[in-house]
Design a protein around this motif. Structure first.
Motif, PDB file in Angstrom:
ATOM      1  N   LEU A 122       0.831  -1.195   0.000  1.00 53.74           N
ATOM      2  CA  LEU A 122       0.000   0.000   0.000  1.00 53.74           C
ATOM      3  C   LEU A 122       0.870   1.250   0.000  1.00 53.74           C
ATOM      4  N   SER A 123       0.323   2.332  -0.509  1.00 51.52           N
ATOM      5  CA  SER A 123       1.003   3.624  -0.437  1.00 51.52           C
ATOM      6  C   SER A 123       0.724   4.256   0.926  1.00 51.52           C
ATOM      7  N   VAL A 124       1.448   5.323   1.253  1.00 50.57           N
ATOM      8  CA  VAL A 124       1.225   6.022   2.521  1.00 50.57           C
ATOM      9  C   VAL A 124      -0.202   6.538   2.589  1.00 50.57           C
ATOM     10  N   HIS A 125      -0.695   7.100   1.490  1.00 55.84           N
ATOM     11  CA  HIS A 125      -2.054   7.646   1.459  1.00 55.84           C
ATOM     12  C   HIS A 125      -3.090   6.545   1.679  1.00 55.84           C
ATOM     13  N   GLU A 126      -2.893   5.387   1.056  1.00 57.63           N
ATOM     14  CA  GLU A 126      -3.820   4.267   1.243  1.00 57.63           C
ATOM     15  C   GLU A 126      -3.771   3.749   2.677  1.00 57.63           C
ATOM     16  N   ALA A 127      -2.568   3.722   3.259  1.00 56.91           N
ATOM     17  CA  ALA A 127      -2.425   3.271   4.642  1.00 56.91           C
ATOM     18  C   ALA A 127      -3.171   4.202   5.591  1.00 56.91           C
ATOM     19  N   LEU A 128      -3.042   5.500   5.357  1.00 57.51           N
ATOM     20  CA  LEU A 128      -3.737   6.473   6.207  1.00 57.51           C
ATOM     21  C   LEU A 128      -5.247   6.387   6.021  1.00 57.51           C
ATOM     22  N   SER A 129      -5.699   6.020   4.824  1.00 61.43           N
ATOM     23  CA  SER A 129      -7.132   5.825   4.588  1.00 61.43           C
ATOM     24  C   SER A 129      -7.660   4.676   5.437  1.00 61.43           C
ATOM     25  N   LEU A 130      -6.858   3.621   5.606  1.00 60.32           N
ATOM     26  CA  LEU A 130      -7.253   2.511   6.451  1.00 60.32           C
ATOM     27  C   LEU A 130      -7.314   2.934   7.923  1.00 60.32           C
ATOM     28  N   PHE A 131      -6.371   3.775   8.325  1.00 57.03           N
ATOM     29  CA  PHE A 131      -6.437   4.333   9.680  1.00 57.03           C
ATOM     30  C   PHE A 131      -7.742   5.110   9.851  1.00 57.03           C
ATOM     31  N   GLU A 132      -8.075   5.907   8.852  1.00 54.65           N
ATOM     32  CA  GLU A 132      -9.267   6.748   8.923  1.00 54.65           C
ATOM     33  C   GLU A 132     -10.547   5.907   9.002  1.00 54.65           C
ATOM     34  N   ASN A 133     -10.535   4.725   8.422  1.00 53.19           N
ATOM     35  CA  ASN A 133     -11.725   3.866   8.408  1.00 53.19           C
ATOM     36  C   ASN A 133     -11.795   2.919   9.597  1.00 53.19           C
ATOM     37  N   ASN A 134     -10.818   3.017  10.501  1.00 50.26           N
ATOM     38  CA  ASN A 134     -10.766   2.119  11.659  1.00 50.26           C
ATOM     39  C   ASN A 134     -11.673   2.644  12.779  1.00 50.26           C
ATOM     40  N   ASP A 135     -12.913   2.193  12.795  1.00 52.26           N
ATOM     41  CA  ASP A 135     -13.878   2.679  13.781  1.00 52.26           C
ATOM     42  C   ASP A 135     -13.623   2.158  15.191  1.00 52.26           C
ATOM     43  N   LYS A 136     -12.832   1.099  15.321  1.00 57.74           N
ATOM     44  CA  LYS A 136     -12.599   0.498  16.633  1.00 57.74           C
ATOM     45  C   LYS A 136     -11.539   1.241  17.439  1.00 57.74           C
ATOM     46  N   GLN A 137     -10.777   2.120  16.791  1.00 57.29           N
ATOM     47  CA  GLN A 137      -9.726   2.875  17.488  1.00 57.29           C
ATOM     48  C   GLN A 137      -9.862   4.362  17.135  1.00 57.29           C
ATOM     49  N   PRO A 138     -10.630   5.100  17.922  1.00 58.08           N
ATOM     50  CA  PRO A 138     -10.930   6.509  17.604  1.00 58.08           C
ATOM     51  C   PRO A 138      -9.693   7.383  17.420  1.00 58.08           C
ATOM     52  N   LEU A 139      -8.629   7.110  18.206  1.00 53.76           N
ATOM     53  CA  LEU A 139      -7.417   7.929  18.081  1.00 53.76           C
ATOM     54  C   LEU A 139      -6.839   7.822  16.675  1.00 53.76           C
ATOM     55  N   TYR A 140      -6.670   6.597  16.180  1.00 55.92           N
ATOM     56  CA  TYR A 140      -6.023   6.407  14.885  1.00 55.92           C
ATOM     57  C   TYR A 140      -6.955   6.789  13.738  1.00 55.92           C
ATOM     58  N   LYS A 141      -8.244   6.711  13.959  1.00 51.51           N
ATOM     59  CA  LYS A 141      -9.213   7.194  12.971  1.00 51.51           C
ATOM     60  C   LYS A 141      -9.064   8.710  12.802  1.00 51.51           C
ATOM     61  N   GLU A 142      -9.001   9.406  13.939  1.00 51.66           N
ATOM     62  CA  GLU A 142      -8.843  10.862  13.924  1.00 51.66           C
ATOM     63  C   GLU A 142      -7.479  11.253  13.364  1.00 51.66           C
ATOM     64  N   LEU A 143      -6.458  10.498  13.732  1.00 52.93           N
ATOM     65  CA  LEU A 143      -5.107  10.784  13.273  1.00 52.93           C
ATOM     66  C   LEU A 143      -4.990  10.584  11.765  1.00 52.93           C
ATOM     67  N   GLY A 144      -5.563   9.497  11.248  1.00 50.27           N
ATOM     68  CA  GLY A 144      -5.527   9.256   9.803  1.00 50.27           C
ATOM     69  C   GLY A 144      -6.182  10.375   9.028  1.00 50.27           C
ATOM     70  N   ARG A 145      -7.305  10.873   9.540  1.00 52.99           N
ATOM     71  CA  ARG A 145      -8.004  11.973   8.862  1.00 52.99           C
ATOM     72  C   ARG A 145      -7.155  13.245   8.839  1.00 52.99           C
ATOM     73  N   GLU A 146      -6.514  13.571   9.966  1.00 54.61           N
ATOM     74  CA  GLU A 146      -5.704  14.791  10.034  1.00 54.61           C
ATOM     75  C   GLU A 146      -4.447  14.677   9.171  1.00 54.61           C
ATOM     76  N   LEU A 147      -3.806  13.508   9.189  1.00 58.71           N
ATOM     77  CA  LEU A 147      -2.592  13.336   8.389  1.00 58.71           C
ATOM     78  C   LEU A 147      -2.897  13.422   6.890  1.00 58.71           C
ATOM     79  N   LYS A 148      -4.017  12.836   6.470  1.00 58.25           N
ATOM     80  CA  LYS A 148      -4.406  12.922   5.056  1.00 58.25           C
ATOM     81  C   LYS A 148      -4.697  14.376   4.664  1.00 58.25           C
ATOM     82  N   HIS A 149      -5.322  15.103   5.565  1.00 60.94           N
ATOM     83  CA  HIS A 149      -5.619  16.512   5.289  1.00 60.94           C
ATOM     84  C   HIS A 149      -4.326  17.312   5.125  1.00 60.94           C
TER      85      HIS A 149
END
Length: 343
Positions: A225-252
């Motif tokens: 996976l690319s970095v962007h795709e990896a962060l998208s998976l973080f963003e879609n991880n509903d079971k871990q709110p911290l990494y979901k929020e972090l993935g969204r901010e890093l992609k932004h």
């Protein structure tokens, strides 16, 4: 369905065995069936339901969520299902959480026994300070003798003890109110920023978050996976709110044109070396390997600092308790020696 929650050790052992079976070529469902016969009856029913859910198309991380598994273990499974390295991720995740559980057990043993000693000492202290010492003090006054050093220590500590107890209770209630009325309403990133700013224990939180983020990103990158795709998976991880929020901010931040390493420096719950590791890995084209080795370094450092803290706190507690006990005994014995000398 679940009457008794799986202990963390049971969860880790289950995933560790799963990883071993997957390494030998077992499919996921067959690995669960194989472990089914090694489980007690209650666990067999739960794992049978797991198999039924898997056959209906549920991802494995959601199945584990139904069993109320630890969030970090569920996170390992979630990311493993995305990059395909189930066996290695199961074993690494279970090993990491087992080490964390062992450290927690050491901390419990570190505090339970000294707390028991402190309780016994406190009962003995109250008896000596409230009943025995006043009688010796009145006798000392009648004989025009000055109180010895240890008598002063016990008396002073006895005067301060109620204030210390009230202060500790007040601080505990204050922290409890702050948590319910303020802290839990902050964003996940805001909460973690505050946790790592705590003295002494903040560094442990920082190392843990850095390790977890590094190892998951390394697995995803190694899976193609690319970095962007990896962060998208973080963003879609509903079971871990911290990494979901972090993935969204890093992609932004990446969409704005910022570099990943520059964005990560702004998060105080990550080690500053993480940005340098990412920069170095991007230059040599081995970012996944660099992050994996750095995650191992963070985990080893976390273990070393935990051991160091345990070796520092325990002697201090015992010295304090020992000093109190010796002071009480000498506060009682020395006046008796003075009386014997008088005769």
């Amino acid at each position: 369905m679940i009457k008794r929650k799986w202990s963390l050790q049971e969860q880790c052992q289950f995933l560790k065995r799963m990883g071993e079976l997957l390494t030998r070529g077992y499919p996921l469902s067959e690995a669960i069936e194989s472990l089914l016969y090694q489980m007690p009856n209650k666990k067999k029913l739960e794992l049978s339901q797991c198999l039924a859910d898997l056959r209906e198309g549920y991802p494995f991380y959601q199945v584990l969520a139904k069993l109320h598994f630890n969030q970090h273990l569920i996170g390992y499974v979630y990311f493993a299902e995305q990059h395909g390295g189930l066996a290695a991720a199961f074993q690494d995740g279970s090993e990491m959480m087992l080490k964390r559980d062992r450290d927690f057990e050491k901390l419990k043993k570190l505090f339970v026994y000294p707390l028991f000693l402190i309780f016994i000492t406190a009962v003995l202290f109250i008896f000596v300070e409230r009943i025995i010492l006043p009688r010796f003090s009145s006798l000392f006054i009648s004989m025009s003798l000055k109180p010895n050093f240890f008598t002063k220590v016990v008396s002073t500590f006895g005067e301060l003890l109620p204030y210390l107890t009230i202060g500790i209770l007040f601080l505990f209630l204050l922290l409890l109110c702050y948590y319910f009325f303020r802290f839990r309403h902050f964003s996940q990133i805001g909460q973690k920023k505050m946790l790592v700013s705590l003295p002494v224990i903040g560094i442990f939180f920082k190392l843990f978050y850095t390790h977890y983020f590094s190892v998951q990103i390394s697995y995803l990158l190694a899976g193609g996976l690319s970095v962007h795709e990896a962060l998208s998976l973080f963003e879609n991880n509903d079971k871990q709110p911290l990494y979901k929020e972090l993935g969204r901010e890093l992609k932004h931040g990446l969409r704005k044109g910022d570099k990943l390493e520059d964005i990560l420096i702004s998060y105080p719950f990550f080690e500053r070396e993480l940005a340098h590791i990412i920069r170095h890995g991007q230059r040599n084209g081995k970012l996944d390997q660099e992050l994996f080795f750095f995650s191992r370094y963070c985990l080893n450092l976390l273990e070393e600092r935990t051991e160091k803290m345990l070796k520092t706190i325990q002697p201090c507690l015992y010295v304090f308790i020992g000093f109190l006990i010796v002071s009480m005994y000498l506060a009682v014995l020395l006046p008796m020696f003075h009386l014997l000398e008088g005769f």
